[in-house]
Design an enzyme around this catalytic site. Structure first.
Site, PDB file in Angstrom:
ATOM      1  CD  GLU B 180       0.082   0.584  -3.658  1.00  0.00           C
ATOM      2  OE1 GLU B 180      -0.921   0.883  -4.353  1.00  0.00           O
ATOM      3  OE2 GLU B 180       0.103  -0.753  -3.375  1.00  0.00           O
ATOM      4  CD  GLU B 324      -5.711  -1.508   1.979  1.00  0.00           C
ATOM      5  OE1 GLU B 324      -5.396  -1.845   2.978  1.00  0.00           O
ATOM      6  OE2 GLU B 324      -6.552  -1.609   1.371  1.00  0.00           O
TER       7      GLU B 324
END
Lengths: 358, 358
Positions: B180, B324
């Site tokens: 994310e 991420e």
């Protein structure tokens, strides 16, 4: 201690330079410009900075990875210190050459060249292809009765490693894993650990390939006896330790690690046995530690003690206790990741990303 | 709680089956026949056995790996809970699409397909290629004033994830990482963690991308206030937690994880935020945990609490705190190693290697 080993000692110490502190600082500065919160790549940043300190700008090159697996037998197996019969050393060498062992699978997946070295297996491999033939002797002597190696045998085994380090450099490898196979070699590694660190034998001796409580106790008693036989006091001189209670593969790995450090090549040690070789190399030439990465934390209890002795933090901790270089090869994708991040990530400036508020 | 979300809840619970215990046992039996001391591959054996329990014989297939990075903004950033301005979410999405971020570098190196999903970035991306357009809203509402999402917004975000899980299955991915990007989302993850586990806020709230002591204290006070505002008692219903103090990317990841488990696909969660989504999924449907792997142990203090809540052990522990999907992608070569060892190693019988003595 004979003259030739003393020469190895002195010669090597003088020719190994520590990694570059200047490059280390430049690496740190670059890492802080990459598009990520400061320090948020954690250990990967430490690994990248250390690699840059070893190779400088050359680390923008692609990784050329190899693992060297050193195999030898141990006379001390006559005392019943292993769960497996010593013929397994020979059988596993054949398994390496048939690509069936764990290290073969990992090396293939992670694109690591594999080299299997016979330094002292108690078997006749003369006609076998694919093996690096450097047998010094068919197994060490039984350290319960006499030193594991003569001074000449130790010198020859160290030279095997030094020459293979030259050959690794000629092959342009820039990341080299060190592994081993040798039934009985956790006994040698525990004896080395006790002799270098003075830690109690029962705290640094483990089950190896799978001893039960009773046979583990026997292994500890044998190591105690061996230490008493060969050393008047501890810690002992590292080359004496290697000669009296080491192994031919451990001596070759020691020479290999010293040689790789001399060639400014990053070395990934594996588990307890290869780290014992690194610990001897570190005792001879402390500047070696800057070239070393610890692939993983092995389940063998002495491994943690040796990593602390050298000052290394393990990259992985997966409860492995197999050897062969498996933990070192498994850490290579992590090390390669660290270098790719260093070389390929955008900077805040190049990507137009805002930096942190004060 | 609105009807549509309750339907998601019930429907999903009924359609997720736990992994196969029979395959798990068959995997264990095979692992014991491979040419290595029993159990000596440690955690790699556990990982291989779990993967086989998820996919059965299908895991002899090559790995098809993907990472999905879910991006969204957070209304609570108006309260000053992040070291970076919220426009960084948009900037980093562009960085992902330009292949400049850490997750891009890792995905390329480890041959992992990357998918970037806009679920709720506060920016206009309409004309941008290479992005999966699933914006539910331009950022959540400020949870200090009102629930982060309306019931419909929550339902829509969950559906984004469920549909992407269908698409992952259609692409035949068998190992999927979840990551994310969203400035402010550690605040949401800490609130979720406190609401699910009742752990004290100061123990499960961290520096995020880099707060100092003073701003960290402020972040804790805001989370305390948010919890008091939305919940009469803790632990709260997981979908209420997600709606009131979650994020659009967290809701989409929750739906994604539920959907992947329904399709018997192995999921690798990353750090604190994606694990918060996994924790909500686990609270809804506990059988999800059999499909989950924890890529790494993040530096965010709440992550450890969530991993324990779900019952997951992290594969890596490299002091990372980037998100991420980086920690999840970095664990993929370890998971792939485990499966290659399982599928490719010789057995004692096939290699003619002696087994251990009794």
């Amino acid at each position: 201690m004979n003259t030739s080993s003393q020469m190895v000692d002195t010669k090597i110490m003088l020719t190994i330079e520590p990694p570059s502190q200047q490059w280390l600082m430049r690496a740190r500065a670059r890492l802080d410009q990459l598009t990520k919160p400061l320090g948020s790549l954690g250990t990967l940043e430490d690994l990248a900075a250390q690699m840059v300190s070893i190779r400088g700008e050359a680390f923008a090159e692609p990784m050329r990875k190899a693992v060297y697996v050193f195999a030898a037998d141990h006379g001390v197996t006559a005392e019943g210190v292993s769960a497996y019969p010593s013929e397994v050393t020979r059988q596993m060498v054949l398994n390496f050459l048939s690509h069936g062992a764990a290290v073969n699978v990992l090396a293939k997946l992670h694109r690591v060249d594999i080299n299997v070295v016979d330094v002292g297996v108690d078997a006749d491999f003369d006609r076998i292809d694919g093996l690096l033939h450097h047998k010094v002797r068919r197994g060490t002597r039984n350290m319960m009765r006499e030193p594991a190696m003569s001074a000449d045998e130790l010198s020859d085994a160290l030279d095997v490693g030094l020459k293979l380090a030259d050959s690794a450099m000629e092959n342009s490898y820039n990341l080299v894993a060190v592994g081993e196979m040798g039934i009985g070699n956790t006994t040698a590694a525990s004896a080395i650990t006790a002799a270098l660190t003075r830690e109690p034998v029962d705290l640094i001796t483990g089950k190896g390939t799978g001893l039960n409580a009773e046979t583990l106790k026997r292994k500890c008693l044998i190591i105690e006896a061996v230490l008493g036989k060969h050393f008047d006091s501890l810690p002992a001189n590292p080359l004496d330790v290697l000669r009296c209670v080491g192994g031919l593969e451990i001596a070759a790995m020691t020479g290999f690690i010293l040689g790789l450090a001399r060639h400014r090549t990053a070395v990934v040690v594996d588990g307890f046995i290869s780290t014992a070789a690194a610990a001897i190399a570190f005792a001879i030439a402390p500047q070696v530690s800057g070239y070393l990465f610890a692939g993983h934390q092995s389940e063998e209890p002495g491994h943690r003690v040796l990593l602390e002795y050298i000052g290394l933090k393990p990259i992985l901790a997966l409860n492995m206790r197999l050897g062969e270089g498996t933990g070192a090869v498994l850490a290579m994708p992590i090390l390669e990741s660290a270098m790719c991040l260093y070389n390929q990530m955008a900077t805040f400036e190049s990507a137009g990303v805002s930096e942190a508020k004060d």
